[in-house]
Design a protein around this motif. Structure first.
Motif, mmCIF file in Angstrom:
data_model
loop_
_atom_site.group_PDB
_atom_site.id
_atom_site.type_symbol
_atom_site.label_atom_id
_atom_site.label_comp_id
_atom_site.label_asym_id
_atom_site.label_seq_id
_atom_site.Cartn_x
_atom_site.Cartn_y
_atom_site.Cartn_z
ATOM 1 N N GLU A 287 0.821 -1.201 0.000
ATOM 2 C CA GLU A 287 0.000 0.000 0.000
ATOM 3 C C GLU A 287 0.858 1.255 0.000
ATOM 4 O O GLU A 287 0.437 2.302 -0.499
ATOM 5 C CB GLU A 287 -0.923 0.010 1.222
ATOM 6 N N GLU A 288 2.063 1.141 0.577
ATOM 7 C CA GLU A 288 2.950 2.290 0.629
ATOM 8 C C GLU A 288 4.386 1.808 0.796
ATOM 9 O O GLU A 288 4.645 0.793 1.451
ATOM 10 C CB GLU A 288 2.571 3.216 1.795
ATOM 11 N N SER B 135 7.445 0.053 4.705
ATOM 12 C CA SER B 135 6.378 -0.393 3.817
ATOM 13 C C SER B 135 5.147 -0.738 4.638
ATOM 14 O O SER B 135 5.243 -1.104 5.819
ATOM 15 C CB SER B 135 6.809 -1.612 2.994
ATOM 16 N N GLN C 246 8.205 8.930 -0.871
ATOM 17 C CA GLN C 246 7.763 7.736 -1.585
ATOM 18 C C GLN C 246 8.886 7.193 -2.466
ATOM 19 O O GLN C 246 9.610 7.952 -3.108
ATOM 20 C CB GLN C 246 6.543 8.051 -2.439
#
Length: 616
Positions: free
Chosen positions: A446-447, A457, A608
């Motif tokens: 998701e990230e 993460s 990110q």
């Protein structure tokens, strides 16, 4: 006579120190294929195993891929006595009326991949593969290549294949519409991630296709294309920047980082260094580039990578179908011959004239921001922490892309049985089960964030279970923090590094509360629980043939149960060669980290990961 797998390797006994040694290596790798050429020369069938494409395309693969080594060998003045075989095969394979016809072309078809090697040959050595053909044969070959370039290529590095076909057609004066070439070149440049990295299509991952495909073909274009100087300068400039990062995917012994798909292409991973030389890009001192290049092929020369007859096998460190891809046919491994591109250069080129330099020392962790990785140079090894990338449509995708840590010395394991939780390796990974039989691990994210040399993460093994993972380098250790929010009880297994297992149970283990260590004959691997509620140590002997380098391995694990709610697990893992001071490291594991401080750092500095941001 007892089978000696090392002697079956065509590189066995070659010192691989000089240009002449590498020229001999190309010949030695090719000659075992001669008995498998069809009478008409167009088909090379090396085994009975299949791939997702048809047999004719697989036979073309066996025919075409050796050209990646043969062509530069001859372009640089080397001898190859079988051009008549290749000319005959090319003429017959492209002729619809011949029994050995390669088959009709179609969009996104494997034949488009292999014809790039033919284009490369036409571009570099037309006097051997094109000019001796008669006019009828030239017309047949040209028609087949022209048909290929009109089709749709997959939206990734495949777009370079049209470019390579076109370079060949241009060299032999066959007319075609250049706008299609330029369109694909523009689309390829759109994959630029910055800092020398590319994406291999609209995907959330980077892998060895960046050095051995995107940069490799870009360097060929920079040398062989006419005009287009600004683009060629961009290709060279990106490669120059990229070299400073990708060197951290190579260990001091020459081993490449086993990470991602298509590992069966083996020493193609070192082709990037040769492509720099081919394009005249001195991204690092020539002595360093040559060192990375030559150490890599010497590492492979000691591995049992061929069958009894000297034909390269599908596998990595040994024949192994567990880790193969659906698109690996018996001829696939010969993409490894892309490694030999600098043989096209004369012997007095600065690359060949340079004395090999050893890998520089890197005492501090090195962040590879575009890839979401952090590299640690440990004795005899490079350990790479990974925030997590993803490829959810292939066998072993979790293991190839989503482990927390990868290593040039220890590679990784693939899981052989997804319905046997207690027999799973989970090296460099956290595995979870809610029934004691089936299991999940990190897959899609998701990230994914990076903050300096720390990684984060967020992932969901099930839709109602959320896990946040932080990775911290503590050379030679690394720390993994997992915060798990679950509505139900789960069983967990977490693994360290897999090391080689000796025969006759000659290795020993030490397990206890919150700790497991394997003392192998060549390496020591340890995992320690830093959590307040410690898991049980377990000395695991993984299923054979699951590790990429060693057929039999040892693996320390931590095993435990967690209840509903939120649980924090903190793990430290490391592995060192037995000759190193592993005892000191083992006696001094990292301290329990302050999670609140780590979270604050990511709030303030976390960004990110560019590779993960693809497609968003």
């Amino acid at each position: 006579m007892i089978y000696d797998p090392a002697r079956a390797n065509p590189l066995f006994g070659n010192p691989l120190k000089t240009r002449d040694d590498l020229a001999k290596a190309v010949t030695d790798l090719f000659e075992p294929l001669l008995p498998y050429f069809s009478e008409g020369g167009a088909r090379v069938r090396l085994g009975a195993a299949g791939a997702i494409f048809d047999r004719a395309a697989a036979d073309l693969e066996g025919f075409a891929r050796p050209l990646w080594g043969i062509v530069p060998l001859v372009a640089g003045g080397g001898a190859f006595p079988h051009w008549d075989l290749y000319r005959r095969g090319l003429a017959n394979g492209t002729n619809p009326a011949h029994p050995e016809y390669w088959g009709d072309l179609a969009d996104r078809n494997q034949r488009l991949v292999e014809l790039a090697a033919v284009g490369f040959a036409l571009a570099l050595v037309p006097e051997h593969i094109w000019e001796p053909l008669d006019d009828s044969e030239k017309k047949t070959v040209a028609a087949y290549l022209l048909r290929a370039r009109e089709l749709e290529f997959i939206d990734n590095n495949w777009k370079f294949f049209r470019v390579l076909i076109d370079l060949g057609l241009e060299r032999v004066s066959v007319a075609f519409d250049h706008p299609k070439t330029l369109a694909y070149l523009d689309e390829l440049e759109a994959f630029d991630l910055g800092e020398g990295w590319y994406r291999d299509g609209p995907v959330r991952r980077v892998d060895h296709y960046i050095p051995f495909a995107m940069h490799f073909y870009g360097m060929i274009y920079a040398v062989l294309a006419k005009g287009d100087e600004a683009r060629k300068d961009r290709f060279r400039g990106r490669a120059e920047i990229f070299a400073s990062d990708i060197r951290h995917w190579f260990g001091p012994d020459g081993a490449a980082l086993a990470f991602g798909r298509s590992q069966t292409y083996r020493f193609a991973a070192g082709g990037f260094w040769g492509a720099l030389a081919f394009a005249g890009v001195e991204a690092l001192p020539w002595a360093e580039i040559k060192g990375y290049y030559m150490r890599h092929i010497r590492w492979w020369s000691a591995m049992p990578i061929a069958d009894r007859d000297g034909v390269l096998s599908v596998g990595y460190g040994y024949p192994n179908l567990f880790m193969s891809e659906s698109y690996n046919s018996p001829g696939s491994p010969y993409w490894a011959l892309k490694f030999f591109l600098p043989l096209a250069l004369p012997g007095d080129h600065p690359f060949w004239a340079a004395e090999e330099a050893p890998q520089p020392e890197f005492p501090e962790p090195v962040a590879l921001k575009p890839a979401g990785m952090v590299a640690m140079h440990t004795p005899g090894n490079v350990v790479v922490l990974s925030s997590g990338q993803q490829h959810d449509k292939m066998l072993g995708a979790n293991e190839k892309y989503s482990k927390f840590v990868y290593s040039t010395r220890y590679a990784f394991n693939v899981e052989a049985d997804d319905r046997n939780f207690s027999a799973a390796s989970f090296d460099g990974m956290l595995g979870l089960s809610d029934d004691g039989v089936h299991f999940r691990m990190r897959e899609t994210l998701e990230e994914a964030l990076i903050a300096g040399d720390l990684l984060y993460s967020r992932w969901r093994p099930w839709s109602d279970v959320t896990i946040e993972t932080w990775l911290l380098p503590e050379n030679p250790w690394h720390i993994r923090i997992h915060r798990i929010a679950t509505p139900r009880a789960l069983s967990t297994i977490e693994g360290g590094f897999a090391i080689e297992r000796a025969d006759f149970n000659a290795d020993r283990s030490d397990v206890g509360d919150g700790r497991a260590v394997w003392y192998g004959q060549t390496d020591v691997s340890a995992i320690v629980d830093l959590s307040p509620n410690r898991r049980a140590g377990h000395a695991m002997s993984p299923i054979p043939n699951t590790n990429l380098i060693h057929a039999k391995t040892l693996l320390p694990q931590l095993r435990g149960e967690i209840g509903p709610g939120t649980t924090v697990l903190v793990t430290a893992a490391m592995a060192l060669p037995s000759r190193e001071n592993w005892a000191k490291a083992l006696d001094n594991p990292p301290a329990y980290p302050r999670l609140d401080e780590v979270e604050r750092l990511f709030r303030e500095k976390g960004v990110q990961v560019p590779a993960f941001a693809l497609g968003t």
